[in-house]
Design an enzyme around this catalytic site. Structure first.
Site, PDB file in Angstrom:
ATOM      1  N   CYS A  65       0.916  -1.086  -0.115  1.00 10.10           N
ATOM      2  CA  CYS A  65       0.105   0.026  -0.008  1.00 10.10           C
ATOM      3  C   CYS A  65       0.774   1.232  -0.005  1.00 10.10           C
ATOM      4  CB  CYS A  65      -0.945  -0.177   1.405  1.00 10.10           C
ATOM      5  SG  CYS A  65      -2.048   1.379   1.178  1.00 10.10           S
ATOM      6  N   HIS A 100      -9.133  -4.303  -0.991  1.00 12.39           N
ATOM      7  CA  HIS A 100      -8.099  -3.308  -0.307  1.00 12.39           C
ATOM      8  C   HIS A 100      -8.392  -1.764  -0.588  1.00 12.39           C
ATOM      9  CE1 HIS A 100      -3.811  -2.210   0.585  1.00 12.39           C
ATOM     10  NE2 HIS A 100      -4.184  -1.128  -0.033  1.00 12.39           N
ATOM     11  N   GLU A 101      -8.874  -1.354  -1.814  1.00 10.63           N
ATOM     12  CA  GLU A 101      -9.130  -0.013  -1.714  1.00 10.63           C
ATOM     13  C   GLU A 101     -10.556   0.439  -0.995  1.00 10.63           C
ATOM     14  OE1 GLU A 101      -6.976   1.853  -2.752  1.00 10.63           O
ATOM     15  OE2 GLU A 101      -5.530   0.310  -3.698  1.00 10.63           O
ATOM     16  N   HIS A 127     -10.145   1.142   2.566  1.00 10.77           N
ATOM     17  CA  HIS A 127      -9.558   2.577   2.896  1.00 10.77           C
ATOM     18  C   HIS A 127     -10.658   3.291   3.262  1.00 10.77           C
ATOM     19  CE1 HIS A 127      -5.092   2.542   2.291  1.00 10.77           C
ATOM     20  NE2 HIS A 127      -5.435   1.597   1.205  1.00 10.77           N
TER      21      HIS A 127
END
Ligand code: NI
Length: 167
Positions: A98, A140-141, A144
């Site tokens: 990341c 993953h995004e 966030h």
């Protein structure tokens, strides 16, 4: 267009839960442009989320088409506004990195296939079925947007997080 500075852990703005986008105003249009510019400028990046450049809107960009792991199975450049995962299937462990955690990588278990709904850069609602590396990158995004980093997803900080070799 602008390449923006990427916030690095433990910046508190990475922990915020982002708010849904209402209408596509100038702020949203600019944010999308900056996310794309920042992702492509990094070269190796396969995704960036709004909080990584200091915004609290639910917007991410993902593009795994130039990566070794994702180039054979992807939807190209995805701009995802107010994304939501509707279905998850299977499990897959991958080593993740990341831009906000530049010195480490980590082994994370995520769904192998997902069905994700979002609004694209043209304001059109889309539903995409993703799998493998692209599915992992999307998950993953999206994390966030809820203030989660891959460090929050590893089973053990002792055995599943690795220091990157210095370049
Ligand atoms: Ni990230």
């Amino acid at each position: 267009m602008a390449v923006r500075e990427v916030l690095v852990y433990p910046d508190p703005r990475l922990k915020q839960v982002c708010r849904a986008v209402g209408e596509f105003d100038d702020e949203v249009t600019q944010l999308i442009t900056d996310l794309l510019d920042t992702m492509y400028a990094a070269g190796h990046s396969v995704g960036v989320a709004a909080p990584q450049i200091g915004s609290d809107l639910r917007v991410v960009v993902v593009d795994v088409s130039h990566s070794k792991l994702g180039r054979d199975d992807n939807h190209g450049c995805l701009v995802m506004v107010n994304p939501e995962i509707l279905e998850r299937e299977g499990a897959k462990v991958m080593r993740e990195g990341c831009m906000s955690v530049p010195d480490y990588t980590g082994n994370v278990t995520r769904a192998e296939k997902i069905l994700v709904q979002f609004i694209d850069a043209d304001g059109i609602e889309r539903v995409v079925r993703a799998r493998g590396f692209e599915a992992v990158a999307i998950q993953h995004e999206l994390d966030h947007l809820d203030g989660l980093l891959f460090l929050d997803r590893v089973s053990s900080l002792k055995t599943d997080v690795f220091r990157r070799k210095r370049r």
